[in-house]
Every structure is written in C-alpha cells, then in structure tokens.
Design a protein around this motif. Sequence first.
Motif, PDB file in Angstrom:
ATOM      1  N   SER A  87       0.831  -1.209   0.000  1.00 50.79           N
ATOM      2  CA  SER A  87       0.000   0.000   0.000  1.00 50.79           C
ATOM      3  C   SER A  87       0.860   1.252   0.000  1.00 50.79           C
ATOM      4  O   SER A  87       0.561   2.228  -0.713  1.00 50.79           O
ATOM      5  CB  SER A  87      -0.927  -0.007   1.221  1.00 50.79           C
ATOM      6  N   ALA A  88       1.948   1.243   0.774  1.00 51.25           N
ATOM      7  CA  ALA A  88       2.832   2.401   0.817  1.00 51.25           C
ATOM      8  C   ALA A  88       3.501   2.639  -0.534  1.00 51.25           C
ATOM      9  O   ALA A  88       3.590   3.778  -1.014  1.00 51.25           O
ATOM     10  CB  ALA A  88       3.893   2.210   1.906  1.00 51.25           C
ATOM     11  N   LEU A  89       3.971   1.553  -1.152  1.00 54.63           N
ATOM     12  CA  LEU A  89       4.613   1.674  -2.469  1.00 54.63           C
ATOM     13  C   LEU A  89       3.635   2.198  -3.502  1.00 54.63           C
ATOM     14  O   LEU A  89       3.953   3.114  -4.279  1.00 54.63           O
ATOM     15  CB  LEU A  89       5.153   0.306  -2.894  1.00 54.63           C
ATOM     16  N   ALA A  98       2.722   5.856  -3.068  1.00 54.85           N
ATOM     17  CA  ALA A  98       3.808   6.701  -3.572  1.00 54.85           C
ATOM     18  C   ALA A  98       3.736   6.820  -5.098  1.00 54.85           C
ATOM     19  O   ALA A  98       3.941   7.905  -5.659  1.00 54.85           O
ATOM     20  CB  ALA A  98       5.159   6.132  -3.144  1.00 54.85           C
ATOM     21  N   LEU A  99       3.401   5.715  -5.778  1.00 49.65           N
ATOM     22  CA  LEU A  99       3.301   5.750  -7.238  1.00 49.65           C
ATOM     23  C   LEU A  99       2.127   6.618  -7.689  1.00 49.65           C
ATOM     24  O   LEU A  99       2.231   7.351  -8.679  1.00 49.65           O
ATOM     25  CB  LEU A  99       3.153   4.325  -7.777  1.00 49.65           C
ATOM     26  N   THR A 127      -2.337   7.045 -13.839  1.00 44.42           N
ATOM     27  CA  THR A 127      -2.786   7.323 -12.474  1.00 44.42           C
ATOM     28  C   THR A 127      -3.914   6.382 -12.065  1.00 44.42           C
ATOM     29  O   THR A 127      -3.932   5.869 -10.937  1.00 44.42           O
ATOM     30  CB  THR A 127      -3.255   8.786 -12.355  1.00 44.42           C
ATOM     31  N   ILE A 128      -4.860   6.161 -12.963  1.00 43.41           N
ATOM     32  CA  ILE A 128      -5.976   5.265 -12.656  1.00 43.41           C
ATOM     33  C   ILE A 128      -5.484   3.855 -12.367  1.00 43.41           C
ATOM     34  O   ILE A 128      -5.927   3.207 -11.417  1.00 43.41           O
ATOM     35  CB  ILE A 128      -6.994   5.269 -13.816  1.00 43.41           C
ATOM     36  N   THR A 129      -4.556   3.345 -13.174  1.00 46.40           N
ATOM     37  CA  THR A 129      -4.055   1.985 -12.957  1.00 46.40           C
ATOM     38  C   THR A 129      -3.349   1.869 -11.608  1.00 46.40           C
ATOM     39  O   THR A 129      -3.549   0.885 -10.876  1.00 46.40           O
ATOM     40  CB  THR A 129      -3.102   1.587 -14.094  1.00 46.40           C
ATOM     41  N   PHE A 130      -2.537   2.855 -11.267  1.00 50.43           N
ATOM     42  CA  PHE A 130      -1.893   2.833  -9.948  1.00 50.43           C
ATOM     43  C   PHE A 130      -2.936   2.900  -8.835  1.00 50.43           C
ATOM     44  O   PHE A 130      -2.825   2.212  -7.816  1.00 50.43           O
ATOM     45  CB  PHE A 130      -0.916   4.007  -9.812  1.00 50.43           C
ATOM     46  N   SER A 131      -3.964   3.742  -9.017  1.00 53.97           N
ATOM     47  CA  SER A 131      -4.984   3.891  -7.973  1.00 53.97           C
ATOM     48  C   SER A 131      -5.802   2.615  -7.813  1.00 53.97           C
ATOM     49  O   SER A 131      -6.177   2.240  -6.698  1.00 53.97           O
ATOM     50  CB  SER A 131      -5.895   5.085  -8.276  1.00 53.97           C
ATOM     51  N   GLN A 132      -6.089   1.930  -8.927  1.00 53.42           N
ATOM     52  CA  GLN A 132      -6.827   0.672  -8.847  1.00 53.42           C
ATOM     53  C   GLN A 132      -6.008  -0.387  -8.110  1.00 53.42           C
ATOM     54  O   GLN A 132      -6.542  -1.185  -7.320  1.00 53.42           O
ATOM     55  CB  GLN A 132      -7.167   0.164 -10.258  1.00 53.42           C
ATOM     56  N   THR A 133      -4.722  -0.415  -8.357  1.00 56.21           N
ATOM     57  CA  THR A 133      -3.849  -1.382  -7.690  1.00 56.21           C
ATOM     58  C   THR A 133      -3.723  -1.055  -6.209  1.00 56.21           C
ATOM     59  O   THR A 133      -3.779  -1.945  -5.348  1.00 56.21           O
ATOM     60  CB  THR A 133      -2.462  -1.393  -8.361  1.00 56.21           C
ATOM     61  N   LEU A 134      -3.562   0.230  -5.897  1.00 57.97           N
ATOM     62  CA  LEU A 134      -3.517   0.664  -4.500  1.00 57.97           C
ATOM     63  C   LEU A 134      -4.803   0.287  -3.784  1.00 57.97           C
ATOM     64  O   LEU A 134      -4.776  -0.232  -2.659  1.00 57.97           O
ATOM     65  CB  LEU A 134      -3.315   2.181  -4.439  1.00 57.97           C
TER      66      LEU A 134
END
Length: 262
Positions: A108-110, A113-114, A146-153
């Motif tokens: 979650s932290a990584l 940050a992304l 940004t969306i892909t990173f947010s979905q993964t987060l």
Amino acid sequence: MTKVPAVTLGFWIIKILATTLGETGGDAVSMSWLGETTPEAGQGGFNGYLVGSAIFGALLIVLVWAQIGARKFNPWLYWATIVASTTAGTTLADFATRSIGIGYAGGSALLLALVLLSLLAWYRATGTISVRSVVSPREETFYWVTITFSQTLGTALGDWIADSSFGYGGGALFFGALLAMVAAAYFWTRLGHVLLFWIAFILTRPLGATIGDFLDKPLADGGLSLSRPLASMVLAVAIVALVRLIPQRPGEHPGHGGSNAA
C-alpha cells in the motif's frame, strides 16, 4: 469535449460495480483458473498472479491505446478500459503483496507513492490534475497511468482491511462510510473538488475489493462462497445494462464553462 464521462451519480455507481467486477474477475483468473490458491500453486516456478497480471496488463495496454486514439467519447470503450485497469490492479496488487512478500502495508505504501508521483508529474506537466482537462493524448496518458496505480492501491488497501478484524462485510461498510464522508465534504465544505474526486476514485476500489471478496470467499472466511465466474458474469451484465440505461455524456473542457465536479 473530453473523452472521459461527466462525473455524475451514475458514474460512481458504474465505477463501484466495475471495481467489484475487477476483484471477482481478477480472482477468477489468477486463483480459480490459474490455480494460485490451490495446493499446487507455485510448482515449477509458475505464478498465477504474475501470469494474470500479464494477461490483463496486455488487454489494458490495447484498450488504453484504443481510448487515446479514439476521436470522441465512447462509453463502451471507456468502461471496458476501466474494467481492464481494475482487473489488472487486482492481480498486480496480489502479486506485490503476496508473491513478492512485501505485505499489505509495504504494498500500500509503495502504490500510494506511485499514485502521488503520477499526479505530481501530471500537475507539473500540465498545471492541473482535473479530469476535465483530459482532452489530448498527453493528459490521457497521465490519466490512465494514475488510474491503474490507484486501482492497484485500492486492491491492496481493501485486502488489508478485509484480512483484519473488519472482515469482508465490515471492510465494505468501512470504505462505504469513508466515501459518504467524502460526499459530505463535497456538498458541505470548501475542499477542492479535484482533490475530493481523486480520494473518492481511490476509495471506490477497496470498496469494490471488499464487496467482491465478500461475494466469492468461502463461508468459513466470512464470504458467501459464490462462484467467481458467475459473480463476474452477473456484475458484467449489470454494468452493460447501466451503461445503456444511464445517459452517458462526456465531461466538458473547463474552457467551455462546464460545471463538472472534477
């Protein structure tokens, strides 16, 4: 006009269903089909989460390329790309937190940050991170990254809360309450709408993750033990029906004097 939909109540309803489908669909491929949760998982160096990520990642790249190349807003293409991003986010998050072994907190932290780095790069390049500015390939590229990173987060956050004392049902209520607070802040405070949009966008993903896990996880673990492929099919049909029933219109460029929330 932008090539992303106007941010309406219908947008958020479909988005939550899409994130839930991303969870059940991603798990159906990596866990059920590729056997990542079976006793044979990991034999011969085969990793279901990694293979699932490659499958959905390739699909996501194709759809993002098509979305960026489209001449106008296409709701079917847009929502297909959202579903691809959330299924890819599911398998990527599972690979990061479980296979690599950095755990929910580290993952979650990584990923947070992304997300923040992506938003910062977007802002420095264009001067805004409003989705109403998504009118050229440059903005669209930042938007989908940004969306892909947010979905993964969101997947990592949802799994983290669900595997805690909250459980799947409690996790869904927890993230639902947070979204209600964001909605209240939108209507009754002066907090920036762009900031609130991205907070809500991220929070819909763990909400969908916990709902999806509640639907398909075993009864002994607090789920309903529904078939992952069946749950995914029902969710997909519901999304198609809503895209047809709810008027889909593109968001307006800020220069046109539109009043979209983001």
